[in-house]
Motif scaffolding. Structure first.
Motif, PDB file in Angstrom:
ATOM      1  N   UNK A  45       0.914  -1.146   0.087  1.00  0.00           N
ATOM      2  CA  UNK A  45      -0.149   0.056  -0.167  1.00  0.00           C
ATOM      3  C   UNK A  45       0.846   1.207   0.018  1.00  0.00           C
ATOM      4  N   UNK A  46       1.863   1.354   0.816  1.00  0.00           N
ATOM      5  CA  UNK A  46       2.690   2.590   0.769  1.00  0.00           C
ATOM      6  C   UNK A  46       3.424   2.532  -0.568  1.00  0.00           C
ATOM      7  N   UNK A  47       3.903   1.577  -1.055  1.00  0.00           N
ATOM      8  CA  UNK A  47       4.571   1.642  -2.338  1.00  0.00           C
ATOM      9  C   UNK A  47       3.550   2.272  -3.521  1.00  0.00           C
ATOM     10  N   UNK A  48       2.261   1.651  -3.480  1.00  0.00           N
ATOM     11  CA  UNK A  48       1.344   1.940  -4.409  1.00  0.00           C
ATOM     12  C   UNK A  48       0.904   3.582  -4.303  1.00  0.00           C
ATOM     13  N   UNK A  49       0.452   3.879  -2.950  1.00  0.00           N
ATOM     14  CA  UNK A  49       0.132   5.243  -2.839  1.00  0.00           C
ATOM     15  C   UNK A  49       1.110   6.158  -3.339  1.00  0.00           C
ATOM     16  N   UNK A  50       2.414   5.974  -2.981  1.00  0.00           N
ATOM     17  CA  UNK A  50       3.678   7.007  -3.435  1.00  0.00           C
ATOM     18  C   UNK A  50       3.598   6.971  -4.712  1.00  0.00           C
ATOM     19  N   UNK A  51       3.548   5.682  -5.435  1.00  0.00           N
ATOM     20  CA  UNK A  51       3.647   5.561  -6.909  1.00  0.00           C
ATOM     21  C   UNK A  51       2.465   6.424  -7.659  1.00  0.00           C
ATOM     22  N   UNK A  52       1.337   6.317  -7.171  1.00  0.00           N
ATOM     23  CA  UNK A  52       0.330   6.993  -7.689  1.00  0.00           C
ATOM     24  C   UNK A  52       0.500   8.548  -7.407  1.00  0.00           C
ATOM     25  N   UNK A  54       2.879  10.401  -6.603  1.00  0.00           N
ATOM     26  CA  UNK A  54       4.196  11.175  -7.078  1.00  0.00           C
ATOM     27  C   UNK A  54       4.577  10.989  -8.357  1.00  0.00           C
ATOM     28  N   UNK A  55       4.153   9.897  -9.045  1.00  0.00           N
ATOM     29  CA  UNK A  55       4.577   9.431 -10.452  1.00  0.00           C
ATOM     30  C   UNK A  55       3.526   9.223 -11.342  1.00  0.00           C
ATOM     31  N   UNK A  56       2.172   9.483 -10.918  1.00  0.00           N
ATOM     32  CA  UNK A  56       0.956   9.113 -11.569  1.00  0.00           C
ATOM     33  C   UNK A  56       0.492   7.860 -11.745  1.00  0.00           C
ATOM     34  N   UNK A  57      -0.858   7.506 -11.941  1.00  0.00           N
ATOM     35  CA  UNK A  57      -1.348   6.116 -12.007  1.00  0.00           C
ATOM     36  C   UNK A  57      -0.624   5.238 -13.024  1.00  0.00           C
ATOM     37  N   UNK A  58      -0.071   5.787 -13.935  1.00  0.00           N
ATOM     38  CA  UNK A  58       0.703   4.844 -14.928  1.00  0.00           C
ATOM     39  C   UNK A  58       2.497   4.940 -14.556  1.00  0.00           C
ATOM     40  N   UNK A  59       2.537   4.826 -13.355  1.00  0.00           N
ATOM     41  CA  UNK A  59       4.052   4.900 -13.046  1.00  0.00           C
ATOM     42  C   UNK A  59       4.721   3.609 -13.227  1.00  0.00           C
ATOM     43  N   UNK A  60       5.620   3.013 -12.553  1.00  0.00           N
ATOM     44  CA  UNK A  60       6.512   2.061 -12.867  1.00  0.00           C
ATOM     45  C   UNK A  60       5.934   0.764 -12.177  1.00  0.00           C
ATOM     46  N   UNK A  61       4.878   0.496 -11.758  1.00  0.00           N
ATOM     47  CA  UNK A  61       4.523  -0.769 -11.030  1.00  0.00           C
ATOM     48  C   UNK A  61       3.509  -1.496 -11.890  1.00  0.00           C
ATOM     49  N   UNK A  62       3.467  -2.952 -11.623  1.00  0.00           N
ATOM     50  CA  UNK A  62       2.627  -3.603 -12.463  1.00  0.00           C
ATOM     51  C   UNK A  62       0.989  -3.050 -12.225  1.00  0.00           C
ATOM     52  N   UNK A  65      -0.841  -4.280  -9.185  1.00  0.00           N
ATOM     53  CA  UNK A  65      -0.672  -3.636  -7.669  1.00  0.00           C
ATOM     54  C   UNK A  65      -2.006  -2.720  -7.219  1.00  0.00           C
ATOM     55  N   UNK A  66      -2.506  -1.989  -8.072  1.00  0.00           N
ATOM     56  CA  UNK A  66      -3.581  -1.337  -7.512  1.00  0.00           C
ATOM     57  C   UNK A  66      -4.579  -2.188  -6.883  1.00  0.00           C
ATOM     58  N   UNK A  67      -4.977  -3.121  -7.541  1.00  0.00           N
ATOM     59  CA  UNK A  67      -6.159  -4.067  -7.076  1.00  0.00           C
ATOM     60  C   UNK A  67      -5.794  -4.925  -5.693  1.00  0.00           C
ATOM     61  N   UNK A  68      -4.249  -4.980  -5.602  1.00  0.00           N
ATOM     62  CA  UNK A  68      -3.988  -5.616  -4.329  1.00  0.00           C
ATOM     63  C   UNK A  68      -3.695  -4.966  -3.577  1.00  0.00           C
ATOM     64  N   UNK A  69      -3.413  -3.630  -3.564  1.00  0.00           N
ATOM     65  CA  UNK A  69      -2.938  -2.842  -2.582  1.00  0.00           C
ATOM     66  C   UNK A  69      -3.304  -1.309  -2.363  1.00  0.00           C
ATOM     67  N   UNK A  70      -4.262  -1.016  -3.368  1.00  0.00           N
ATOM     68  CA  UNK A  70      -4.738   0.374  -3.448  1.00  0.00           C
ATOM     69  C   UNK A  70      -6.025   0.570  -2.280  1.00  0.00           C
ATOM     70  N   UNK A  71      -6.250   1.921  -2.124  1.00  0.00           N
ATOM     71  CA  UNK A  71      -7.286   1.943  -1.345  1.00  0.00           C
ATOM     72  C   UNK A  71      -8.537   1.195  -1.558  1.00  0.00           C
ATOM     73  N   UNK A  72      -9.043   0.659  -0.072  1.00  0.00           N
ATOM     74  CA  UNK A  72     -10.160  -0.312  -0.087  1.00  0.00           C
ATOM     75  C   UNK A  72      -9.949  -1.652  -0.491  1.00  0.00           C
TER      76      UNK A  72
END
Length: 147
Positions: A45-52, A54-62, A65-72
């Protein structure tokens, strides 16, 4: 101001990584009573939130990850392959390097539209640092509680 925000990320990430190094790996997927998730989820969650933020939803994560660790999201709903804690730790370290490399003037730029009441990248970075510190406390509490 941007150097202070970057420094806050460095302090918080170090605290998170120290807690993980001192924790028993067998407890990463244990959900303590009174908590909605586990250490494994918190790291993602920390990783995904910072990525989204600071780097936008199309950052460098698969994308998954949003489904696994995103809000909710929650670990009890995980399906398919979930990245290991070791993978998330490496990605957190790499992401911190990218955060530290952001140009100072980037923090003064206006966001295309407000995000959670923030109008500049600096304000959003400050909020993200606060968010991360909050989750760092959750990780610390879980690690101590689980031994």
């Amino acid at each position: 101001m941007s150097e202070l925000i970057k420094r806050q990320f460095e302090f918080t990430r170090r605290a998170i990584l120290k807690d993980i190094e001192n924790a028993s790996e067998k407890n990463f997927d244990v959900q303590p009573e009174a908590f909605n998730n586990n250490v494994h989820w918190q790291l993602g969650h920390v990783l995904v939130a910072a990525e989204n933020f600071l780097f936008g939803p199309s950052g460098q994560l698969p994308e998954e990850y949003g489904k696994l660790f995103g809000y909710g999201s929650k670990p009890s709903a995980w399906e398919g392959d979930v990245p290991s804690v070791a993978t998330l730790v490496e990605q957190l370290k790499e992401q911190l390097n990218r955060i530290k490399e952001l140009p100072d003037n980037h923090f003064d730029e206006k966001l295309p539209e407000p995000v959670i009441g923030n109008t500049t990248y600096g304000e959003l970075a400050s909020f993200t640092a606060f968010h991360e510190a909050n989750h760092s406390g959750q990780i610390h509490a879980m690690v101590r509680l689980l031994g």
